[in-house]
Design a protein around this motif. Structure first.
Motif, short mmCIF file in Angstrom:
data_model
loop_
_atom_site.label_atom_id
_atom_site.label_comp_id
_atom_site.label_asym_id
_atom_site.label_seq_id
_atom_site.Cartn_x
_atom_site.Cartn_y
_atom_site.Cartn_z
N VAL A 7 -44.23 -20.10 20.53
CA VAL A 7 -43.10 -20.85 21.07
C VAL A 7 -42.97 -22.17 20.30
CG1 VAL A 7 -42.16 -21.96 23.13
CG2 VAL A 7 -43.45 -19.82 23.34
N THR A 8 -41.77 -22.46 19.84
CA THR A 8 -41.49 -23.72 19.15
C THR A 8 -41.37 -24.86 20.14
OG1 THR A 8 -40.24 -22.46 17.50
CG2 THR A 8 -39.93 -24.85 17.52
N ARG A 9 -40.68 -24.58 21.26
CA ARG A 9 -40.39 -25.64 22.24
C ARG A 9 -40.16 -25.00 23.60
NH1 ARG A 9 -36.10 -30.09 20.53
NH2 ARG A 9 -37.25 -29.56 18.68
N ILE A 10 -40.62 -25.68 24.65
CA ILE A 10 -40.32 -25.31 26.02
C ILE A 10 -39.49 -26.44 26.61
CG2 ILE A 10 -41.21 -24.83 28.34
CD1 ILE A 10 -43.76 -23.74 26.99
N ILE A 11 -38.33 -26.09 27.17
CA ILE A 11 -37.49 -27.08 27.84
C ILE A 11 -37.58 -26.79 29.33
CG2 ILE A 11 -35.19 -28.08 28.08
CD1 ILE A 11 -34.59 -27.06 25.24
N THR A 12 -38.03 -27.79 30.09
CA THR A 12 -38.23 -27.61 31.53
C THR A 12 -37.87 -28.89 32.25
OG1 THR A 12 -39.81 -26.83 33.21
CG2 THR A 12 -40.68 -28.25 31.45
N ASP A 13 -37.83 -28.81 33.59
CA ASP A 13 -37.57 -29.99 34.37
C ASP A 13 -38.87 -30.71 34.69
OD1 ASP A 13 -37.78 -28.85 37.66
OD2 ASP A 13 -37.85 -27.50 35.98
#
Length: 178
Positions: free
Chosen positions: A172-178
């Motif tokens: 995974v390059t990036r995880i976008i989360t709250d």
């Protein structure tokens, strides 16, 4: 099962509309952040899902080529005069509003995407997980033909298990989360 039975059953247990209503504000913020990563004239993959679906309003003014297995995302992006939308052939699963081809996953190999945006059933110490082998098959093809893998996941995805490993976290390059 017959094609009619397969399309009626579909992957997943909960409809796209029901999943979209859960954590709606968080998913919208995640999707807006993800869409900001897209530059004009890029080709991107967007996997079907309730969080990736929330990206569409933020992409309408961008000049993009979008390859997606989401009938719902494609339907929304066709309102844009600047987005080109490409769908694979296959069976439309009405509950999840995605298109899957159980016979041939060479479709995504025709493209080289700048990035793929996808959700997850879960993110665990093993990696990114999902619940359906048919979806994972399509997702692996997207990952293989993308330069970056960006996972969009609200915080509830870190409290559960998807059961089936899609990929280890180091892919995974990036995880976008709250």
């Amino acid at each position: 099962p017959s094609a009619a039975e397969a399309s009626a059953a579909g992957p997943g247990e909960v409809s796209l509309s029901a999943r979209s209503a859960q954590f709606r504000l968080e998913k919208t913020r995640i999707a807006e952040t993800a869409a900001a990563l897209c530059a004009d004239n890029e080709l991107i993959f967007i996997d079907g899902g309730s969080t990736t679906y929330q990206m569409h309003p933020f992409l309408l003014e961008k000049n993009l080529s979008v390859v997606t297995n989401s009938f719902a995302i494609a339907r929304e992006l066709t309102r844009s005069r600047s987005c080109s939308v490409i769908l694979p052939g296959g069976i439309i699963y009405p509950e999840s509003d995605i298109i899957l081809n159980p016979f041939d996953n060479t479709f995504f190999g025709n493209f080289e995407a700048a990035r793929v945006f996808m959700g997850a059933a879960a993110i665990t110490s093993r990696g990114v997980e999902n619940r359906d082998t048919r979806i994972i098959q399509a997702e692996k093809a997207m990952i293989e033909h993308s330069k970056e893998l960006i996972i969009l996941a609200d915080s509830s995805k870190f409290e559960t298990s998807g059961g089936l490993l899609l990929c280890p976290i180091d892919q995974v390059t990036r995880i976008i989360t709250d």
